[in-house]
Design a protein around this motif. Structure first.
Motif, PDB file in Angstrom:
ATOM      1  N   ILE A 475       0.807  -1.076  -0.011  1.00  0.00           N
ATOM      2  CA  ILE A 475       0.024   0.048  -0.052  1.00  0.00           C
ATOM      3  C   ILE A 475       0.772   1.342  -0.033  1.00  0.00           C
ATOM      4  O   ILE A 475       1.841   1.369   0.816  1.00  0.00           O
ATOM      5  CB  ILE A 475      -0.968  -0.132   1.135  1.00  0.00           C
ATOM      6  N   LEU A 476       0.379   1.986  -0.899  1.00  0.00           N
ATOM      7  CA  LEU A 476       1.627   3.179  -1.162  1.00  0.00           C
ATOM      8  C   LEU A 476       0.738   4.405  -1.138  1.00  0.00           C
ATOM      9  O   LEU A 476       0.287   4.754  -2.147  1.00  0.00           O
ATOM     10  CB  LEU A 476       2.239   3.080  -2.539  1.00  0.00           C
ATOM     11  N   PRO A 477       0.954   5.263  -0.169  1.00  0.00           N
ATOM     12  CA  PRO A 477       0.444   6.578   0.066  1.00  0.00           C
ATOM     13  C   PRO A 477       1.488   7.642  -0.566  1.00  0.00           C
ATOM     14  O   PRO A 477       2.569   7.354  -0.182  1.00  0.00           O
ATOM     15  CB  PRO A 477       0.318   6.770   1.591  1.00  0.00           C
ATOM     16  N   VAL A 478       1.228   8.189  -1.647  1.00  0.00           N
ATOM     17  CA  VAL A 478       2.004   8.908  -2.287  1.00  0.00           C
ATOM     18  C   VAL A 478       2.786  10.148  -1.619  1.00  0.00           C
ATOM     19  O   VAL A 478       4.044  10.040  -1.858  1.00  0.00           O
ATOM     20  CB  VAL A 478       1.413   9.660  -3.690  1.00  0.00           C
ATOM     21  N   ASN A 479       2.098  10.760  -0.642  1.00  0.00           N
ATOM     22  CA  ASN A 479       2.655  11.542   0.151  1.00  0.00           C
ATOM     23  C   ASN A 479       2.625  11.488   1.561  1.00  0.00           C
ATOM     24  O   ASN A 479       1.489  11.421   2.130  1.00  0.00           O
ATOM     25  CB  ASN A 479       2.157  12.925  -0.368  1.00  0.00           C
ATOM     26  N   LEU A 505       3.015  -1.718   3.950  1.00  0.00           N
ATOM     27  CA  LEU A 505       2.828  -0.292   3.948  1.00  0.00           C
ATOM     28  C   LEU A 505       3.930   0.536   3.569  1.00  0.00           C
ATOM     29  O   LEU A 505       4.871   0.592   4.653  1.00  0.00           O
ATOM     30  CB  LEU A 505       2.289  -0.015   5.309  1.00  0.00           C
ATOM     31  N   ASP A 506       4.121   1.123   2.664  1.00  0.00           N
ATOM     32  CA  ASP A 506       5.291   1.858   2.299  1.00  0.00           C
ATOM     33  C   ASP A 506       4.984   3.478   3.026  1.00  0.00           C
ATOM     34  O   ASP A 506       4.254   4.429   2.019  1.00  0.00           O
ATOM     35  CB  ASP A 506       5.454   2.062   0.713  1.00  0.00           C
ATOM     36  N   ASP A 507       5.116   3.514   4.278  1.00  0.00           N
ATOM     37  CA  ASP A 507       4.998   4.918   4.911  1.00  0.00           C
ATOM     38  C   ASP A 507       6.044   5.765   4.866  1.00  0.00           C
ATOM     39  O   ASP A 507       6.369   6.650   5.694  1.00  0.00           O
ATOM     40  CB  ASP A 507       4.452   4.611   6.384  1.00  0.00           C
ATOM     41  N   ARG A 508       7.231   5.418   4.182  1.00  0.00           N
ATOM     42  CA  ARG A 508       8.633   6.242   4.255  1.00  0.00           C
ATOM     43  C   ARG A 508       8.262   7.534   3.505  1.00  0.00           C
ATOM     44  O   ARG A 508       7.583   7.925   2.514  1.00  0.00           O
ATOM     45  CB  ARG A 508       9.598   5.575   3.195  1.00  0.00           C
ATOM     46  N   ASP A 509       8.930   8.545   4.154  1.00  0.00           N
ATOM     47  CA  ASP A 509       8.880   9.867   3.739  1.00  0.00           C
ATOM     48  C   ASP A 509       9.816  10.016   2.608  1.00  0.00           C
ATOM     49  O   ASP A 509      10.929  10.650   2.735  1.00  0.00           O
ATOM     50  CB  ASP A 509       9.160  10.778   4.798  1.00  0.00           C
ATOM     51  N   LEU A 510       9.509   9.502   1.499  1.00  0.00           N
ATOM     52  CA  LEU A 510      10.373   9.429   0.212  1.00  0.00           C
ATOM     53  C   LEU A 510       9.669  10.056  -0.927  1.00  0.00           C
ATOM     54  O   LEU A 510       8.370  10.112  -0.965  1.00  0.00           O
ATOM     55  CB  LEU A 510      11.123   8.303   0.153  1.00  0.00           C
ATOM     56  N   SER A 511      10.209  10.578  -1.957  1.00  0.00           N
ATOM     57  CA  SER A 511       9.577  10.894  -3.227  1.00  0.00           C
ATOM     58  C   SER A 511       8.731   9.896  -4.004  1.00  0.00           C
ATOM     59  O   SER A 511       9.299   8.544  -3.736  1.00  0.00           O
ATOM     60  CB  SER A 511      10.735  11.364  -4.316  1.00  0.00           C
ATOM     61  N   PRO A 512       7.551  10.372  -4.326  1.00  0.00           N
ATOM     62  CA  PRO A 512       6.690   9.228  -4.962  1.00  0.00           C
ATOM     63  C   PRO A 512       7.656   8.357  -5.956  1.00  0.00           C
ATOM     64  O   PRO A 512       7.280   7.135  -6.063  1.00  0.00           O
ATOM     65  CB  PRO A 512       5.468   9.916  -5.640  1.00  0.00           C
ATOM     66  N   GLY A 513       8.435   8.955  -6.789  1.00  0.00           N
ATOM     67  CA  GLY A 513       9.013   8.223  -7.782  1.00  0.00           C
ATOM     68  C   GLY A 513       9.969   7.034  -7.273  1.00  0.00           C
ATOM     69  O   GLY A 513      10.044   5.991  -7.522  1.00  0.00           O
ATOM     70  N   VAL A 514      10.645   7.603  -5.883  1.00  0.00           N
ATOM     71  CA  VAL A 514      11.484   6.377  -5.412  1.00  0.00           C
ATOM     72  C   VAL A 514      10.473   5.277  -4.858  1.00  0.00           C
ATOM     73  O   VAL A 514      10.928   4.009  -5.123  1.00  0.00           O
ATOM     74  CB  VAL A 514      12.522   7.209  -4.450  1.00  0.00           C
ATOM     75  N   LEU A 526       0.539  -7.052  -6.347  1.00  0.00           N
ATOM     76  CA  LEU A 526      -0.724  -5.930  -6.259  1.00  0.00           C
ATOM     77  C   LEU A 526       0.042  -4.759  -5.575  1.00  0.00           C
ATOM     78  O   LEU A 526       0.748  -4.800  -4.508  1.00  0.00           O
ATOM     79  CB  LEU A 526      -1.683  -6.427  -5.537  1.00  0.00           C
ATOM     80  N   ARG A 527      -0.264  -3.558  -5.986  1.00  0.00           N
ATOM     81  CA  ARG A 527      -0.031  -2.296  -5.292  1.00  0.00           C
ATOM     82  C   ARG A 527      -1.199  -1.326  -5.283  1.00  0.00           C
ATOM     83  O   ARG A 527      -1.764  -1.181  -6.364  1.00  0.00           O
ATOM     84  CB  ARG A 527       1.241  -1.569  -5.963  1.00  0.00           C
ATOM     85  N   LEU A 528      -1.685  -0.914  -4.100  1.00  0.00           N
ATOM     86  CA  LEU A 528      -2.854  -0.014  -4.044  1.00  0.00           C
ATOM     87  C   LEU A 528      -2.104   1.494  -3.811  1.00  0.00           C
ATOM     88  O   LEU A 528      -1.489   1.807  -2.689  1.00  0.00           O
ATOM     89  CB  LEU A 528      -3.433  -0.516  -2.483  1.00  0.00           C
ATOM     90  N   THR A 529      -2.379   2.339  -4.782  1.00  0.00           N
ATOM     91  CA  THR A 529      -1.791   3.744  -4.624  1.00  0.00           C
ATOM     92  C   THR A 529      -2.467   4.675  -4.264  1.00  0.00           C
ATOM     93  O   THR A 529      -3.794   4.382  -5.012  1.00  0.00           O
ATOM     94  CB  THR A 529      -1.133   4.177  -6.071  1.00  0.00           C
TER      95      THR A 529
END
Ligand code: ATP
Ligand code: MG
Length: 569
Positions: A475-479, A505-514, A526-529
């Motif tokens: 699960i990838l929250p973009v920001n 859960l990709d909760d890292r404070d990194l740029s969406p591109g990374v 599967l990725r939930l953006t």
């Protein structure tokens, strides 16, 4: 699981030490970390995959009725003396000593240990058959560790051993194990071949290898349209037509062949085809020398030669040793006039030569019209020529073709090899004491993880088959600064976990591109953006294997994800 709290050290660049995709991607996706040559740690993501492979293997082993055990890694060296395997294993066996100078080995496989267990605890035909297995770290001091966990010095293997009162019972278990291996590989969604194989130093009568097809595989497989498959090492070159021609050759003739040493050059110089020349290769076996004759257009199958002289050290003679033995320089060796003690072993194809061109054991000289049985004696005929693409299928006669494979499993009918040497037996129905008939069945668990990647990647990274993926969804929250996005992402994480999915859960404070790149690299199906579309009440479901994206209203997302998750299960 939150990425921000996990050890998933992804790398942007390809590590220089890695040559093939699976090795590169295992390092880049943070699955493994090298300690030293051929020795790796499995990091959290890698371990999750490894455990899934183990789970499939255990389920399929248990279905066959095999029982799990756990044997020691530390083995007293004496057990290898008892089985006679100390010589065959040679330098691959890791040895160490305790504080009392007693020698030990780190287990490369467990035939000896299990045979000792059976010797003590399976006394009667009533105790048979039995099949025991384990999943355990193995140690082999490989001459050339490479490709990461594919050829490691410390690796994880599932090994099983079966004990039987008769061959029929072994046949049943051997077949069951082969079927279980097929199911394991099919559950991992891989293309594979089951091939006839050499038994190598494990020994025994019949064996099959399970090869995952991969361009970078170290093994070569000869296959035929008819379904026949054989390991190149094991393949026998079929003799198409038996020679019935009588030699009409006159006397053996010495010909001057200046400055030509390779078969190619000699053939060109004499204006003949390479296959009309017979190559003579000189080896030292233990303390004696042998000459091996093969047709000029064929190589010697080293595996077959090693198996022929099981347990003895074999090497090519050096140039000075050739000179001393034959009187001639390297490149001009031949079977005529060799000292009496040198055995001449010819490949079976040589039986078809009525006359031959051979080296004359003299500089710049060959013999023409040499005839075996007249000009020199052949001590024995063996299958020693290496097969190749285009050779004929022994089952249907069509041309064989070569593919590369990674050996993930190997099953053997051992017969009484270990039970005889270690004197392990049981009382049979007739009251007589007999040796166990044994089988053994190895599966490379850690190698399998790499083999899966070799068949499932693209330029963005790994594409895990459903059953093996370290997580079911990312699960990838973009920001990560956007509290609304994070809230929704956490809500989905909780909800899907409650439904039995494994969620990262990709909760890292990194740029969406990374974050996008990393999610594609680690290959979760599967990725939930959760991104810009949230304003419109929508999220995006990304499918790693096809790069397809479904835009879904928030309230329908869980249902849609569960559908994608369960469909392919
Ligand atoms: P290879 O021909 O690749 O050296 P092997 O014939 O020595 O394999 P076995 O002794 O039959 O292998 O071992 C059973 C299984 O263990 C192999 O099919 C393979 O999947 C795995 N295996 C063997 N050696 C290694 C290694 N060095 N690193 C990782 N896995 C290995
Ligand atoms: Mg090996």
């Amino acid at each position: 699981m939150r990425w921000s709290e996990s050890c998933i050290p992804t790398l942007k660049e390809n590590p220089r030490e890695a040559e093939i995709p699976s090795h590169i991607l295992m390092l880049r996706a943070g699955l493994i970390k090298k300690l030293t040559s051929g020795v790796y740690s499995f990091l959290p993501l890698g371990l999750r995959v490894l455990r899934k492979v183990e789970k499939i293997i255990r389920e399929e082993m248990n279905k066959t009725g095999a029982q799990e055990v756990l044997m020691p890694i530390l083995h007293p060296i004496d057990i290898y003396k008892e089985s006679g395997r100390i010589a065959t294993f040679g330098p691959e066996l890791f040895k160490l000593s305790d504080s009392n100078e007693r020698l030990f080995a780190l287990g490369p496989t467990h035939e000896e240990v299990i045979t000792m267990i059976a010797r003590d605890d399976m006394r009667s035909y009533r105790d048979l058959p039995q099949c025991l297995y384990q999943v355990l770290t193995k140690f082999r001091d490989e001459i050339r560790p490479r490709y990461g966990v594919i050829r490691a010095r410390e690796f994880i293997m599932k090994d099983a051993y079966s004990f039987h009162a008769n061959e029929e019972s072994l046949d049943v278990t051997y077949r069951k194990m082969g079927d279980a291996y097929r199911r394991i590989i099919e559950r991992c969604e891989l293309d594979y071949r089951v091939v006839e194989a050499e038994s190598g130093y494990i020994g025994g009568n019949e064996s099959h290898e399970f090869m995952v097809l991969a361009d970078n595989g170290e093994d070569k497989i000869l296959s035929c349209e008819c379904g026949y498959s054989v390991n190149l090492e094991k393949a026998v070159v079929e003799i198409i037509e038996k020679n019935t021609k009588k030699p009409d050759a006159g006397e053996i003739i010495e010909v001057n062949t200046p400055d030509v040493t390779t078969v190619e050059e000699v053939a060109k110089f004499l204006g003949v085809d390479r296959k009309e020349i017979v190559k003579t290769l000189l080896y030292r076996v233990g303390k004696r020398d042998i000459a091996v004759l093969v047709p000029g257009d064929r190589e010697v199958n080293e595996t077959k030669l090693v198996n022929l002289y099981e347990g003895e050290e074999i090497r090519f003679l050096e140039a000075d040793e050739i000179k001393e033995l034959t009187g001639g320089p390297q490149g001009f060796s031949g079977p005529v006039g060799l000292p009496g003690g040198v055995k001449i072993i010819a490949d079976n194809l040589i039986g078809n030569f009525s006359e031959m061109i051979i080296g004359a054991n003299k500089a710049d000289t060959h013999f023409k019209s040499a005839v075996a049985g007249r000009d020199f004696e052949i001590d024995s005929f063996e299958n020693l020529a290496l097969a190749r693409e285009g050779d004929k299928c022994p089952q249907c006669g069509k041309s064989l073709f070569v593919t590369n494979g990674i050996e993930v499993g190997h099953i053997f009918k051992l017969g009484t090899k270990y039970s005889k040497s270690m004197n392990a037996g049981f009382l049979d129905t007739d009251g007589k004491s007999k040796h166990f008939i044994m089988g053994c069945y190895g599966f490379g668990v850690s190698r399998m993880v790499a083999a899966v990647i070799e068949q499932n990647y693209d330029k963005s990274g790994i594409i895990w088959p459903r059953e093996l993926s370290p997580f079911d969804i990312i699960i990838l929250p973009v920001n990560s600064q956007d509290s609304e996005m994070i809230k929704i992402a956490e809500r989905f994480t909780k909800e899907l976990e409650e439904k039995g999915m494994e969620v990262l859960l990709d909760d890292r404070d990194l740029s969406p591109g990374v974050k996008f790149k990393d999610s594609e690299l680690i290959g979760i199906p599967l990725r939930l953006t959760i991104g810009k579309k949230l304003k419109e009440g929508k999220v995006e479901l990304f499918h790693r294997s096809t790069f397809e994206v479904d835009e879904i209203p928030l309230e329908e997302a869980t249902g849609k994800i569960m559908e994608s998750f369960t469909i392919k299960r």
